[in-house]
Design an enzyme around this catalytic site. Structure first.
Site, PDB file in Angstrom:
ATOM      1  N   SER A 154       0.880  -1.020   0.084  1.00  0.00           N
ATOM      2  CA  SER A 154       0.174  -0.056   0.159  1.00  0.00           C
ATOM      3  C   SER A 154       0.728   1.232   0.031  1.00  0.00           C
ATOM      4  O   SER A 154       1.743   1.341   0.941  1.00  0.00           O
ATOM      5  CB  SER A 154      -1.021   0.131   1.177  1.00  0.00           C
ATOM      6  OG  SER A 154      -1.722   1.199   1.430  1.00  0.00           O
ATOM      7  N   LYS A 180      -0.988  -0.907  -4.434  1.00  0.00           N
ATOM      8  CA  LYS A 180      -2.228  -0.080  -3.979  1.00  0.00           C
ATOM      9  C   LYS A 180      -1.740   1.342  -3.702  1.00  0.00           C
ATOM     10  O   LYS A 180      -0.867   1.311  -2.904  1.00  0.00           O
ATOM     11  CB  LYS A 180      -2.828  -0.770  -2.911  1.00  0.00           C
ATOM     12  CG  LYS A 180      -3.639   0.321  -1.919  1.00  0.00           C
ATOM     13  CD  LYS A 180      -4.655  -0.791  -0.959  1.00  0.00           C
ATOM     14  CE  LYS A 180      -4.881  -0.175   0.038  1.00  0.00           C
ATOM     15  NZ  LYS A 180      -5.367  -0.764   1.281  1.00  0.00           N
ATOM     16  N   LYS A 182      -2.930   5.028  -2.472  1.00  0.00           N
ATOM     17  CA  LYS A 182      -3.887   5.886  -1.745  1.00  0.00           C
ATOM     18  C   LYS A 182      -4.496   7.258  -2.587  1.00  0.00           C
ATOM     19  O   LYS A 182      -3.525   7.838  -3.318  1.00  0.00           O
ATOM     20  CB  LYS A 182      -3.336   6.377  -0.560  1.00  0.00           C
ATOM     21  CG  LYS A 182      -3.190   5.237   0.432  1.00  0.00           C
ATOM     22  CD  LYS A 182      -4.235   4.746   1.196  1.00  0.00           C
ATOM     23  CE  LYS A 182      -3.703   3.788   2.138  1.00  0.00           C
ATOM     24  NZ  LYS A 182      -5.168   3.423   2.921  1.00  0.00           N
ATOM     25  N   ASP A 207      -7.276   3.271  -3.178  1.00  0.00           N
ATOM     26  CA  ASP A 207      -8.056   3.155  -1.837  1.00  0.00           C
ATOM     27  C   ASP A 207      -8.399   4.671  -1.475  1.00  0.00           C
ATOM     28  O   ASP A 207      -7.343   5.373  -1.329  1.00  0.00           O
ATOM     29  CB  ASP A 207      -7.207   2.530  -0.679  1.00  0.00           C
ATOM     30  CG  ASP A 207      -7.752   2.396   0.703  1.00  0.00           C
ATOM     31  OD1 ASP A 207      -9.013   2.755   0.749  1.00  0.00           O
ATOM     32  OD2 ASP A 207      -7.275   1.789   1.629  1.00  0.00           O
ATOM     33  N   GLU A 232     -11.346   0.918  -3.552  1.00  0.00           N
ATOM     34  CA  GLU A 232     -11.665   0.637  -2.058  1.00  0.00           C
ATOM     35  C   GLU A 232     -12.216   1.696  -1.238  1.00  0.00           C
ATOM     36  O   GLU A 232     -11.505   2.822  -1.241  1.00  0.00           O
ATOM     37  CB  GLU A 232      -9.901   0.057  -1.311  1.00  0.00           C
ATOM     38  CG  GLU A 232     -10.350  -0.114   0.036  1.00  0.00           C
ATOM     39  CD  GLU A 232      -9.109  -0.601   0.621  1.00  0.00           C
ATOM     40  OE1 GLU A 232      -8.037  -0.959  -0.219  1.00  0.00           O
ATOM     41  OE2 GLU A 232      -8.722  -0.894   2.014  1.00  0.00           O
ATOM     42  N   ASP A 257     -13.883  -1.557   2.742  1.00  0.00           N
ATOM     43  CA  ASP A 257     -12.892  -1.911   4.017  1.00  0.00           C
ATOM     44  C   ASP A 257     -13.779  -1.322   5.183  1.00  0.00           C
ATOM     45  O   ASP A 257     -14.192  -2.136   5.972  1.00  0.00           O
ATOM     46  CB  ASP A 257     -11.664  -0.867   3.811  1.00  0.00           C
ATOM     47  CG  ASP A 257     -10.788  -1.078   4.721  1.00  0.00           C
ATOM     48  OD1 ASP A 257     -10.895  -1.591   5.782  1.00  0.00           O
ATOM     49  OD2 ASP A 257      -9.476  -0.247   4.753  1.00  0.00           O
ATOM     50  N   LYS A 281      -9.875  -7.388   7.652  1.00  0.00           N
ATOM     51  CA  LYS A 281      -9.120  -6.846   8.731  1.00  0.00           C
ATOM     52  C   LYS A 281      -9.473  -7.510   9.823  1.00  0.00           C
ATOM     53  O   LYS A 281     -10.565  -6.983  10.356  1.00  0.00           O
ATOM     54  CB  LYS A 281      -8.855  -5.440   8.619  1.00  0.00           C
ATOM     55  CG  LYS A 281      -8.167  -4.658   7.498  1.00  0.00           C
ATOM     56  CD  LYS A 281      -7.990  -3.302   7.841  1.00  0.00           C
ATOM     57  CE  LYS A 281      -7.511  -2.540   6.526  1.00  0.00           C
ATOM     58  NZ  LYS A 281      -7.782  -1.077   6.841  1.00  0.00           N
ATOM     59  N   GLY A 309      -4.284  -4.426   5.931  1.00  0.00           N
ATOM     60  CA  GLY A 309      -3.301  -4.250   6.784  1.00  0.00           C
ATOM     61  C   GLY A 309      -3.515  -2.854   7.470  1.00  0.00           C
ATOM     62  O   GLY A 309      -4.125  -2.021   7.122  1.00  0.00           O
TER      63      GLY A 309
HETATM   64  O1  SMG Z   1      -0.207  -2.554   6.802  1.00  0.00           O
HETATM   65  O2  SMG Z   1       0.197  -2.348   4.555  1.00  0.00           O
HETATM   66  C1  SMG Z   1      -0.486  -1.720   5.537  1.00  0.00           C
HETATM   67  C2  SMG Z   1      -1.353  -0.604   5.319  1.00  0.00           C
HETATM   68  C3  SMG Z   1      -2.330  -0.618   4.488  1.00  0.00           C
HETATM   69  O3  SMG Z   1      -3.266   0.930   3.414  1.00  0.00           O
HETATM   70  C4  SMG Z   1      -3.380   0.242   4.214  1.00  0.00           C
HETATM   71  N1  SMG Z   1      -4.136   0.140   5.409  1.00  0.00           N
HETATM   72  O4  SMG Z   1      -7.305   1.783   4.540  1.00  0.00           O
HETATM   73  O5  SMG Z   1      -6.457  -0.087   4.129  1.00  0.00           O
HETATM   74  C5  SMG Z   1      -6.574   1.083   4.727  1.00  0.00           C
HETATM   75  C6  SMG Z   1      -5.174   1.377   5.419  1.00  0.00           C
HETATM   76  C7  SMG Z   1      -5.637   1.466   6.775  1.00  0.00           C
HETATM   77  C8  SMG Z   1      -4.468   2.156   7.570  1.00  0.00           C
HETATM   78  S1  SMG Z   1      -4.212   3.771   7.312  1.00  0.00           S
HETATM   79  C9  SMG Z   1      -3.213   4.556   8.322  1.00  0.00           C
HETATM   80 MG    MG Z   2      -8.212   0.826   3.140  1.00  0.00          MG
END
Ligand code: SMG
Ligand code: MG
Length: 387
Positions: A154, A180, A182, A207, A232, A257, A281, A309
């Protein structure tokens, strides 16, 4: 599409774990510096603040992790809320019961509304302790069918699209199997186009972390041209009907999510056609056992899932690798190597990337050992709750 209601008991590999006798529960707030800032639509983190749980039992310790963040931005839970509810209500309720099986934890904690991440961390510690006693791995217990899983990464929002391309190039060079990125309003189409233009048909998804509303449907529909694996959580956590409206307008599959806080929420979202893919999750749904229920119901409905994650330390990362090895996890998840976030982890053998995959731990419990000396170094607060 018929959606089965989640079955109440998790009949995991038909093995019931023995009850363990709880003596104390230790909670620690840990601060682990990130190798680079991580920016999402809701903010930037430079240090991962997380709660590490240790249950002390007559037969040995078990470890868990509460994946809240310092502020309630991803979800309503945050470190101090999890600390308070665990200390004052959840840990005392478990200790009062004294002897518990992992399968009983959720029921004991169910009178307390919400606080799923806190509950998940406590349940994981009990699971770890009970599985170590049984000399059984979490992966086997949950129903894993693979000994390694493809690893996705991510990627946070970068300074500009060119910086994003540089960052993604680094992860692709390391061998990550899926990217992925953001996105947020104003940082969506150009960023996605930059990655597509630079790297061609790599497995790519985006995402939004709830940053859009239905008023943005035209922009979101423009993402269709990038052939993404999925988008996402474009809308708010409780916008289930709006997600269904949006999903009907997009060719890109909508994945939820934040909205999926339980197996029940997953069943409802699928029934309403609000999503065609689900991010699982354990923290968000209240535990690994509930996460298996989400997996089971999606699998029976033919809906692909993948493991999300929460920037886990080696404790939660090992458990996520176990979960992601279940048969319904047919999409590559956010279980990246520990060094994607941390220079040094709190376990002795952190998860590493091998040929685009990570290995599923096979030792007893979560299958990793905590580096207690380093854990002490990064602990900023500690409390022990006794019977
Ligand atoms: O653990 O690799 C990881 C992070 C993956 O992007 C990630 N998590 O919305 O999916 C999500 C985010 C939540 C945490 S953002 C601080
Ligand atoms: Mg997410």
């Amino acid at each position: 599409m018929p959606i089965d209601r989640p079955a109440a008991p998790v009949t995991i590999d038909a093995v019931e774990l023995e009850a363990i006798e709880l003596e104390a529960i230790e909670l620690r707030v840990v601060h682990l510096p990130l190798v680079a800032p991580f920016t999402t639509s809701f903010g930037t983190e430079t240090v991962r603040e997380v709660i590490v749980v240790r249950v002390r039992t007559s037969a040995g310790d078990g470890w868990g992790e509460i994946v809240t963040q310092q502020a309630p931005l991803y979800s309503s839970e945050y470190t101090q809320s999890a600390w308070d509810v665990s200390r004052r209500f959840l840990a005392p309720a478990l200790l009062e019961r004294g002897t518990v099986t992992p399968e009983e934890v959720a029921g004991i904690l169910s009178p307390f509304v919400g606080h799923r991440m806190a509950k998940a961390g406590l349940e994981l510690a009990v699971l770890d302790a009970a599985l170590r006693v049984a000399d059984r791995s979490l992966a086997t217990h949950l129903g894993a069918v693979r000994d390694r899983i493809p690893s996705g990464v991510s990627v946070g929002i970068q300074r500009d699209p060119a910086a994003l391309v540089d960052t993604v190039a680094g992860y692709l060079d390391e061998g990550y199997a899926r990217i992925k990125i953001k996105i947020k309003p104003g940082r969506d189409l150009r960023d996605t186009a930059a990655v597509r233009d630079a790297f061609g048909s790599i497995p790519l998804q985006v995402d939004a972390n709830s940053a859009y509303t239905l008023a943005d449907v035209d922009t979101l529909a423009e993402l269709d041209r990038f052939d993404l694996l999925l988008i996402e959580q474009p809308l708010q956590e409780d916008d289930i009907v709006d997600h269904a409206t949006l999903a009907a307008r997009l060719r890109t599959p909508v994945c939820l999510d934040e909205s999926i806080v339980s197996a029940k929420a997953a069943a409802d979202a699928l029934a309403l056609r609000a999503a065609s893919v689900i991010n699982v999750k354990a923290g968000r749904v209240g535990g690994y056992l509930e996460a298996v229920r989400v997996h089971d119901l999606c699998r029976s409905a033919g809906v692909p899932v993948w493991c999300g994650g929460m920037l886990e330390t080696g404790i939660g990362r090992a458990a996520n690798a176990a979960l992601a090895a279940l048969p319904g996890f047919t999409l590559t998840g956010d279980v990246s190597a520990s060094d994607r976030f941390y220079r040094r982890d709190i376990v002795t053998a952190p998860i590493v990337l091998e040929d685009g995959h990570v290995r599923v731990p096979s030792g007893p419990g979560i299958g990793v050992e905590v580096d207690t000396a380093f854990l002490d170094e990064v602990t900023v607060d500690r409390v022990e709750i006794r019977r």
